[in-house]
Design an enzyme around this catalytic site. Sequence first.
Site, PDB file in Angstrom:
ATOM      1  N   GLU A 109     -31.068  28.679 -28.929  1.00  0.00           N
ATOM      2  CA  GLU A 109     -32.026  29.322 -29.844  1.00  0.00           C
ATOM      3  C   GLU A 109     -31.604  30.753 -30.173  1.00  0.00           C
ATOM      4  O   GLU A 109     -30.726  31.332 -29.516  1.00  0.00           O
ATOM      5  CB  GLU A 109     -33.438  29.317 -29.253  1.00  0.00           C
ATOM      6  CG  GLU A 109     -33.573  30.213 -28.042  1.00  0.00           C
ATOM      7  CD  GLU A 109     -34.954  30.867 -27.935  1.00  0.00           C
ATOM      8  OE1 GLU A 109     -35.392  31.513 -28.911  1.00  0.00           O
ATOM      9  OE2 GLU A 109     -35.570  30.742 -26.864  1.00  0.00           O
ATOM     10  N   VAL A 145     -38.071  28.207 -30.179  1.00  0.00           N
ATOM     11  CA  VAL A 145     -37.853  26.906 -29.534  1.00  0.00           C
ATOM     12  C   VAL A 145     -38.196  25.797 -30.522  1.00  0.00           C
ATOM     13  O   VAL A 145     -37.409  24.860 -30.731  1.00  0.00           O
ATOM     14  CB  VAL A 145     -38.690  26.793 -28.242  1.00  0.00           C
ATOM     15  CG1 VAL A 145     -38.698  25.366 -27.721  1.00  0.00           C
ATOM     16  CG2 VAL A 145     -38.140  27.745 -27.180  1.00  0.00           C
ATOM     17  N   ASP A 195     -54.599  30.951 -29.575  1.00  0.00           N
ATOM     18  CA  ASP A 195     -53.206  31.209 -29.907  1.00  0.00           C
ATOM     19  C   ASP A 195     -52.355  30.215 -29.127  1.00  0.00           C
ATOM     20  O   ASP A 195     -52.152  30.365 -27.922  1.00  0.00           O
ATOM     21  CB  ASP A 195     -52.821  32.655 -29.568  1.00  0.00           C
ATOM     22  CG  ASP A 195     -51.402  32.988 -30.047  1.00  0.00           C
ATOM     23  OD1 ASP A 195     -50.582  32.053 -30.173  1.00  0.00           O
ATOM     24  OD2 ASP A 195     -51.119  34.162 -30.297  1.00  0.00           O
ATOM     25  N   SER A 235     -48.722  28.147 -29.216  1.00  0.00           N
ATOM     26  CA  SER A 235     -47.399  28.156 -29.845  1.00  0.00           C
ATOM     27  C   SER A 235     -47.066  26.833 -30.528  1.00  0.00           C
ATOM     28  O   SER A 235     -47.369  25.753 -30.004  1.00  0.00           O
ATOM     29  CB  SER A 235     -46.339  28.445 -28.787  1.00  0.00           C
ATOM     30  OG  SER A 235     -45.055  28.342 -29.368  1.00  0.00           O
ATOM     31  N   ASP A 262     -44.308  25.700 -30.491  1.00  0.00           N
ATOM     32  CA  ASP A 262     -43.377  25.043 -29.556  1.00  0.00           C
ATOM     33  C   ASP A 262     -44.013  23.777 -28.965  1.00  0.00           C
ATOM     34  O   ASP A 262     -43.330  22.765 -28.763  1.00  0.00           O
ATOM     35  CB  ASP A 262     -42.998  25.979 -28.392  1.00  0.00           C
ATOM     36  CG  ASP A 262     -42.135  27.151 -28.832  1.00  0.00           C
ATOM     37  OD1 ASP A 262     -41.761  27.218 -30.016  1.00  0.00           O
ATOM     38  OD2 ASP A 262     -41.845  28.007 -27.973  1.00  0.00           O
ATOM     39  N   LYS A 290     -43.401  31.627 -18.939  1.00  0.00           N
ATOM     40  CA  LYS A 290     -43.870  32.838 -18.259  1.00  0.00           C
ATOM     41  C   LYS A 290     -45.350  32.719 -17.944  1.00  0.00           C
ATOM     42  O   LYS A 290     -46.115  32.157 -18.725  1.00  0.00           O
ATOM     43  CB  LYS A 290     -43.677  34.035 -19.187  1.00  0.00           C
ATOM     44  CG  LYS A 290     -42.264  34.539 -19.287  1.00  0.00           C
ATOM     45  CD  LYS A 290     -42.300  35.949 -19.874  1.00  0.00           C
ATOM     46  CE  LYS A 290     -40.930  36.597 -19.793  1.00  0.00           C
ATOM     47  NZ  LYS A 290     -40.011  36.092 -20.827  1.00  0.00           N
TER      48      LYS A 290
HETATM   49  N1  PSU Z   1     -40.863  33.063 -24.071  1.00  0.00           N
HETATM   50  C1  PSU Z   1     -39.921  33.742 -23.400  1.00  0.00           C
HETATM   51  N2  PSU Z   1     -38.847  34.224 -24.088  1.00  0.00           N
HETATM   52  C2  PSU Z   1     -38.719  34.037 -25.446  1.00  0.00           C
HETATM   53  C3  PSU Z   1     -39.744  33.303 -26.140  1.00  0.00           C
HETATM   54  C4  PSU Z   1     -40.791  32.831 -25.409  1.00  0.00           C
HETATM   55  O1  PSU Z   1     -40.035  33.918 -22.195  1.00  0.00           O
HETATM   56  O2  PSU Z   1     -37.729  34.507 -26.042  1.00  0.00           O
HETATM   57  C5  PSU Z   1     -39.605  33.066 -27.618  1.00  0.00           C
HETATM   58  C6  PSU Z   1     -39.051  31.651 -27.854  1.00  0.00           C
HETATM   59  O3  PSU Z   1     -38.190  31.668 -28.964  1.00  0.00           O
HETATM   60  C7  PSU Z   1     -40.299  30.854 -28.179  1.00  0.00           C
HETATM   61  C8  PSU Z   1     -41.121  31.869 -28.942  1.00  0.00           C
HETATM   62  O4  PSU Z   1     -40.066  29.708 -28.944  1.00  0.00           O
HETATM   63  O5  PSU Z   1     -40.889  33.095 -28.259  1.00  0.00           O
HETATM   64  C9  PSU Z   1     -42.589  31.515 -28.961  1.00  0.00           C
HETATM   65  O6  PSU Z   1     -43.273  32.345 -29.860  1.00  0.00           O
HETATM   66  P1  PSU Z   1     -44.801  31.987 -30.270  1.00  0.00           P
HETATM   67  O7  PSU Z   1     -45.587  32.187 -29.034  1.00  0.00           O
HETATM   68  O8  PSU Z   1     -45.119  32.999 -31.340  1.00  0.00           O
HETATM   69  O9  PSU Z   1     -44.782  30.583 -30.790  1.00  0.00           O
HETATM   70 MN    MN Z   2     -48.775  32.281 -31.319  1.00  0.00          MN
END
Ligand code: PSU
Ligand code: MN
Length: 311
Positions: free
Chosen positions: A28, A109, A139, A141, A143, A160
Amino acid sequence: MSDLPSSFSLSLEVLSARRRGLPIVALESTVITHGLPKPYNLTLAQDMEAAVRAEGAAPATIAILGGKVQIGLTPDQLEQLANSSDAIKVSLRDFATALTGNKMGGTTVAGTMFAAEKAGIRVFATGGIGGVHREHSFDVSTDLQALASIPIIVVSAGAKSILDLRATLEYLETMGVPVVGYGTDKFPEFFSPGKTYPVSVRLDTPEAVVAFAKTHWELGMKSAVLVCQPIPAGSALDAQVARQAEETASREAQEKNIRGQELTPFLLKRVNELTGGKSMRANLDLLLNNARLAAQIARVWVSQEYRARLT
Ligand code: PSU
Ligand code: MN
């Protein structure tokens, strides 16, 4: 190959690996554009590619550059991406935004899974997946949606504890996504090996992961197989230290009213700052470890396809 969208472009290394039937690992790029500070982001990206090559596979770092979805980057492109200050974060809904607006983009991701699977890549390595946020109502993701619907093996260090891990795992269960503990019964929590939440299955070798994924998909299942490998023992942070930094970061985000796409990058940046060099080292170690495992899995995948063709 013929059904590849015209906006896709494959690097020479990836094209040649495809032609020769060699293993390929997708990587990624949001971690490069939004996840790690300069200059660590570039070093990390280069090191991950090197780790994949050292295991005998071709790295395909995925990003949007020059109006194309690039599957595999040249060293020059990797530098451009790492040095850019206006790259956007590309999840599923942002591909057309980046392509039509001629913007550089780091794929999340979800975004990387989408592009990799379209390009016929079976294995993808990342650090941590996105999930359900704590303290920020609704919220969730993309993903998780991608994991539910795109059949690819995703090698991660779990997620995390910045996130609501219980809710994240419930969502994955609801959507039918196998959560594999690699050499562990517990869901890894990125900076620490994790000791709270169970995984849905434990597997201990790349061969077992490939056999599992093949069985899952031959049944007609459409979801990803999420492989969660604990951070290497010597690199783990004290779980309490990590959690404290994550809680502070989360509180600050609320105070500053940071939401949407900006929330995860803000939390990552603050956790990096609050834990100093320690969390950065841990982050880099687990990313490299995941790249290596993904390459091993990709190698087994390819050798089995080869054997299947002979029989
Ligand atoms: N969590 C991590 N490191 C990261 C990300 C998440 O510990 O770099 C990044 C990844 O690319 C993941 C994205 O897909 O953040 C998720 O963002 P969001 O919560 O806005 O979907
Ligand atoms: Mn989000």
